[in-house]
Design an enzyme around this catalytic site. Structure first.
Site, PDB file in Angstrom:
ATOM      1  N   LYS A  86      -3.100  15.944  -2.424  1.00 48.61           N
ATOM      2  CA  LYS A  86      -2.778  14.684  -3.098  1.00 48.61           C
ATOM      3  C   LYS A  86      -2.269  13.704  -2.049  1.00 48.61           C
ATOM      4  CE  LYS A  86      -0.618  14.574  -7.086  1.00 48.61           C
ATOM      5  NZ  LYS A  86       0.540  14.874  -7.977  1.00 48.61           N
TER       6      LYS A  86
HETATM    7  O1  G3P Z   1       1.906  13.724 -11.489  1.00 46.15           O
HETATM    8  C1  G3P Z   1       2.626  12.509 -11.541  1.00 46.15           C
HETATM    9  C2  G3P Z   1       3.749  12.667 -12.447  1.00 46.15           C
HETATM   10  O2  G3P Z   1       4.535  13.770 -12.045  1.00 46.15           O
HETATM   11  C3  G3P Z   1       4.586  11.470 -12.641  1.00 46.15           C
HETATM   12  O3  G3P Z   1       5.177  11.691 -13.853  1.00 46.15           O
HETATM   13  O4  G3P Z   1       6.870  11.617 -15.583  1.00 46.15           O
HETATM   14  O5  G3P Z   1       7.485  11.108 -13.204  1.00 46.15           O
HETATM   15  O6  G3P Z   1       6.112   9.503 -14.522  1.00 46.15           O
HETATM   16  P1  G3P Z   1       6.484  10.927 -14.304  1.00 46.15           P
END
Ligand code: G3P
Length: 223
Positions: A86
Protein backbone atom coordinates in the site's frame (compact mmCIF):
# COMPACT_ATOMS: atom_id res chain seq x y z
CA UNK A 1 -17.58 -8.43 -4.17
CA UNK A 2 -14.48 -9.26 -2.18
CA UNK A 3 -14.51 -8.81 1.59
CA UNK A 4 -11.35 -7.82 3.39
CA UNK A 5 -10.74 -7.12 7.06
CA UNK A 6 -9.11 -3.81 7.90
CA UNK A 7 -7.08 -4.23 11.07
CA UNK A 8 -4.17 -5.76 12.90
CA UNK A 9 -5.78 -7.53 15.84
CA UNK A 10 -5.11 -11.27 15.63
CA UNK A 11 -8.24 -12.36 17.50
CA UNK A 12 -10.42 -10.25 15.20
CA UNK A 13 -8.65 -11.56 12.11
CA UNK A 14 -9.07 -15.18 13.31
CA UNK A 15 -12.75 -14.49 13.96
CA UNK A 16 -13.38 -12.93 10.52
CA UNK A 17 -11.38 -15.64 8.79
CA UNK A 18 -13.41 -18.35 10.51
CA UNK A 19 -16.92 -17.00 10.05
CA UNK A 20 -16.98 -14.72 7.00
CA UNK A 21 -16.05 -15.09 3.34
CA UNK A 22 -12.75 -13.32 3.88
CA UNK A 23 -10.56 -12.57 0.87
CA UNK A 24 -7.73 -10.95 2.80
CA UNK A 25 -6.51 -8.40 5.32
CA UNK A 26 -5.51 -4.76 4.94
CA UNK A 27 -3.42 -2.86 7.46
CA UNK A 28 -2.01 0.61 7.75
CA UNK A 29 0.46 2.31 10.14
CA UNK A 30 -2.35 3.53 12.40
CA UNK A 31 -3.92 0.09 12.73
CA UNK A 32 -0.57 -1.64 13.38
CA UNK A 33 0.58 0.97 15.88
CA UNK A 34 -2.67 0.49 17.85
CA UNK A 35 -1.53 -3.10 18.45
CA UNK A 36 1.61 -1.89 20.31
CA UNK A 37 3.61 -4.93 19.25
CA UNK A 38 6.41 -5.94 16.87
CA UNK A 39 5.02 -4.86 13.49
CA UNK A 40 7.03 -7.33 11.40
CA UNK A 41 6.07 -10.29 13.55
CA UNK A 42 2.47 -9.07 13.46
CA UNK A 43 2.21 -9.14 9.67
CA UNK A 44 3.88 -12.59 9.67
CA UNK A 45 1.24 -13.75 12.18
CA UNK A 46 -1.52 -12.34 10.00
CA UNK A 47 -0.11 -14.24 7.01
CA UNK A 48 -0.04 -17.43 9.09
CA UNK A 49 -3.70 -17.02 10.06
CA UNK A 50 -5.06 -16.30 6.59
CA UNK A 51 -2.67 -18.61 4.71
CA UNK A 52 -0.82 -17.99 1.45
CA UNK A 53 -3.84 -17.80 -0.87
CA UNK A 54 -5.55 -14.74 0.60
CA UNK A 55 -4.51 -11.16 -0.02
CA UNK A 56 -2.49 -9.13 2.44
CA UNK A 57 -2.07 -5.38 1.88
CA UNK A 58 0.69 -3.79 3.98
CA UNK A 59 1.43 -0.09 3.86
CA UNK A 60 4.90 1.34 3.34
CA UNK A 61 6.21 3.80 5.92
CA UNK A 62 8.86 5.18 3.54
CA UNK A 63 8.68 8.57 1.85
CA UNK A 64 11.14 8.46 -1.08
CA UNK A 65 10.37 6.35 -4.15
CA UNK A 66 13.62 4.37 -3.95
CA UNK A 67 13.02 3.58 -0.26
CA UNK A 68 9.40 2.60 -0.94
CA UNK A 69 10.65 0.20 -3.62
CA UNK A 70 13.19 -1.36 -1.23
CA UNK A 71 10.56 -1.78 1.48
CA UNK A 72 8.14 -3.30 -1.03
CA UNK A 73 10.78 -5.80 -2.19
CA UNK A 74 11.54 -6.76 1.42
CA UNK A 75 7.86 -7.18 2.29
CA UNK A 76 7.16 -9.13 -0.89
CA UNK A 77 9.86 -11.63 0.13
CA UNK A 78 8.29 -11.90 3.58
CA UNK A 79 4.68 -12.17 2.47
CA UNK A 80 4.98 -14.16 -0.77
CA UNK A 81 2.14 -14.37 -3.30
CA UNK A 82 -1.01 -12.31 -2.95
CA UNK A 83 0.90 -9.44 -1.39
CA UNK A 84 0.15 -5.81 -2.17
CA UNK A 85 2.24 -2.87 -1.04
CA UNK A 86 0.00 0.00 0.00
CA UNK A 87 1.36 3.38 -0.99
CA UNK A 88 -0.38 6.67 -0.18
CA UNK A 89 -0.84 8.77 -3.31
CA UNK A 90 1.82 11.44 -3.79
CA UNK A 91 4.55 12.14 -6.38
CA UNK A 92 7.10 9.76 -4.81
CA UNK A 93 4.38 7.15 -4.46
CA UNK A 94 3.46 7.34 -8.14
CA UNK A 95 7.13 7.09 -9.10
CA UNK A 96 7.50 4.01 -6.89
CA UNK A 97 4.34 2.51 -8.40
CA UNK A 98 5.76 2.76 -11.92
CA UNK A 99 9.02 1.11 -10.81
CA UNK A 100 7.22 -1.63 -8.87
CA UNK A 101 4.96 -2.38 -11.83
CA UNK A 102 8.06 -3.12 -13.92
CA UNK A 103 9.20 -5.49 -11.13
CA UNK A 104 5.80 -7.25 -10.92
CA UNK A 105 5.18 -6.14 -7.34
CA UNK A 106 1.52 -5.21 -6.96
CA UNK A 107 0.56 -1.82 -5.57
CA UNK A 108 -2.54 -0.65 -3.76
CA UNK A 109 -2.63 3.12 -3.94
CA UNK A 110 -4.24 4.37 -0.78
CA UNK A 111 -5.54 7.54 0.90
CA UNK A 112 -7.59 8.23 -2.24
CA UNK A 113 -10.19 10.98 -1.88
CA UNK A 114 -11.05 11.92 -5.48
CA UNK A 115 -11.71 10.18 -8.81
CA UNK A 116 -8.84 12.04 -10.55
CA UNK A 117 -6.42 10.69 -7.91
CA UNK A 118 -7.74 7.18 -8.55
CA UNK A 119 -7.42 7.53 -12.32
CA UNK A 120 -3.82 8.71 -12.23
CA UNK A 121 -2.93 5.93 -9.74
CA UNK A 122 -4.39 3.38 -12.16
CA UNK A 123 -2.48 4.87 -15.08
CA UNK A 124 0.75 4.65 -13.06
CA UNK A 125 0.15 0.92 -12.68
CA UNK A 126 -1.64 0.44 -9.35
CA UNK A 127 -3.62 -2.84 -9.14
CA UNK A 128 -6.01 -1.45 -6.52
CA UNK A 129 -7.03 2.00 -5.35
CA UNK A 130 -8.41 2.54 -1.86
CA UNK A 131 -10.86 5.46 -1.54
CA UNK A 132 -11.79 6.44 2.05
CA UNK A 133 -15.57 6.47 2.22
CA UNK A 134 -16.32 7.53 5.79
CA UNK A 135 -13.61 10.16 5.92
CA UNK A 136 -15.23 11.72 2.83
CA UNK A 137 -18.71 11.46 4.35
CA UNK A 138 -17.41 13.24 7.45
CA UNK A 139 -16.62 16.30 5.34
CA UNK A 140 -19.85 16.06 3.27
CA UNK A 141 -17.73 14.61 0.47
CA UNK A 142 -20.21 11.86 -0.53
CA UNK A 143 -17.80 8.96 -0.17
CA UNK A 144 -19.99 6.43 -1.94
CA UNK A 145 -20.53 8.78 -4.91
CA UNK A 146 -16.74 9.11 -5.21
CA UNK A 147 -16.46 5.30 -5.20
CA UNK A 148 -19.17 5.04 -7.89
CA UNK A 149 -17.36 7.57 -10.09
CA UNK A 150 -14.05 5.71 -9.73
CA UNK A 151 -15.74 2.43 -10.71
CA UNK A 152 -17.31 4.19 -13.71
CA UNK A 153 -14.00 5.71 -14.83
CA UNK A 154 -12.16 2.39 -14.66
CA UNK A 155 -14.91 0.75 -16.74
CA UNK A 156 -14.94 3.63 -19.23
CA UNK A 157 -11.19 3.34 -19.86
CA UNK A 158 -11.13 -0.44 -19.45
CA UNK A 159 -8.36 -0.22 -16.85
CA UNK A 160 -6.72 -3.15 -15.10
CA UNK A 161 -7.19 -1.56 -11.68
CA UNK A 162 -9.77 -2.45 -9.05
CA UNK A 163 -11.54 -0.45 -6.35
CA UNK A 164 -10.97 -1.44 -2.72
CA UNK A 165 -13.19 0.90 -0.75
CA UNK A 166 -11.99 1.57 2.80
CA UNK A 167 -12.97 3.61 5.86
CA UNK A 168 -16.47 2.43 6.75
CA UNK A 169 -18.66 3.27 9.69
CA UNK A 170 -22.00 1.90 8.50
CA UNK A 171 -23.66 -0.92 6.60
CA UNK A 172 -25.39 1.74 4.48
CA UNK A 173 -21.99 2.84 3.15
CA UNK A 174 -21.10 -0.80 2.38
CA UNK A 175 -24.42 -1.30 0.56
CA UNK A 176 -24.00 1.82 -1.58
CA UNK A 177 -20.49 0.71 -2.58
CA UNK A 178 -21.84 -2.72 -3.53
CA UNK A 179 -24.56 -1.10 -5.68
CA UNK A 180 -21.88 1.00 -7.38
CA UNK A 181 -20.10 -2.18 -8.47
CA UNK A 182 -17.10 -1.69 -6.18
CA UNK A 183 -14.72 -4.68 -6.47
CA UNK A 184 -13.89 -5.00 -2.76
CA UNK A 185 -14.47 -3.44 0.62
CA UNK A 186 -12.25 -3.56 3.67
CA UNK A 187 -14.03 -3.29 7.01
CA UNK A 188 -13.56 -3.86 10.73
CA UNK A 189 -14.81 -6.96 12.53
CA UNK A 190 -17.65 -4.83 13.94
CA UNK A 191 -18.87 -3.92 10.45
CA UNK A 192 -18.76 -7.61 9.45
CA UNK A 193 -21.04 -8.34 12.42
CA UNK A 194 -23.32 -5.42 11.60
CA UNK A 195 -23.70 -6.57 7.96
CA UNK A 196 -25.41 -9.81 9.03
CA UNK A 197 -27.34 -8.48 12.05
CA UNK A 198 -31.07 -7.82 11.81
CA UNK A 199 -33.71 -7.92 14.56
CA UNK A 200 -36.19 -9.54 12.14
CA UNK A 201 -33.68 -12.31 11.46
CA UNK A 202 -33.23 -12.87 15.21
CA UNK A 203 -37.00 -13.02 15.74
CA UNK A 204 -37.43 -15.40 12.79
CA UNK A 205 -34.76 -17.78 14.10
CA UNK A 206 -36.37 -17.70 17.57
CA UNK A 207 -39.70 -18.62 15.97
CA UNK A 208 -38.19 -21.60 14.13
CA UNK A 209 -36.56 -22.83 17.36
CA UNK A 210 -39.73 -22.43 19.44
CA UNK A 211 -41.91 -24.29 16.88
CA UNK A 212 -39.41 -27.14 16.53
CA UNK A 213 -38.87 -27.61 20.24
CA UNK A 214 -42.64 -27.40 20.91
CA UNK A 215 -43.20 -30.41 18.65
CA UNK A 216 -39.95 -32.42 18.82
CA UNK A 217 -38.12 -31.33 21.96
CA UNK A 218 -34.37 -31.76 21.66
CA UNK A 219 -34.47 -34.14 18.68
CA UNK A 220 -32.55 -33.23 15.52
CA UNK A 221 -32.12 -34.85 12.11
CA UNK A 222 -29.01 -36.46 13.56
CA UNK A 223 -31.02 -38.19 16.26
O1 G3P B 1 -7.93 1.31 5.36
C1 G3P B 1 -8.13 2.68 5.65
C2 G3P B 1 -8.88 2.79 6.89
O2 G3P B 1 -8.21 2.09 7.91
C3 G3P B 1 -9.21 4.16 7.31
O3 G3P B 1 -10.30 3.99 8.12
O4 G3P B 1 -11.84 4.39 9.94
O5 G3P B 1 -9.55 5.41 9.99
O6 G3P B 1 -11.26 6.25 8.40
P1 G3P B 1 -10.75 5.08 9.17
Amino acid sequence: MKYMMDGGNLEEIKYCNEFFPLDGVTTNPTLLSKEKTDFLQRIRDIRDIIGPDKMIHVQTVQKKAEDIVEEAKFLKKEMGANFFIKIPICEEGLKATKILKSMNIDVTMTAIFTPPQALIAAMAGAKWVAPYVNRLDNIVGEGTRVVAEIVEQFKMYNLDCKVLAASFKSVEQVHKCALAGCDAITVSADIFKAIISHSMTDATIQGFDADWHGQYGDRTFLG
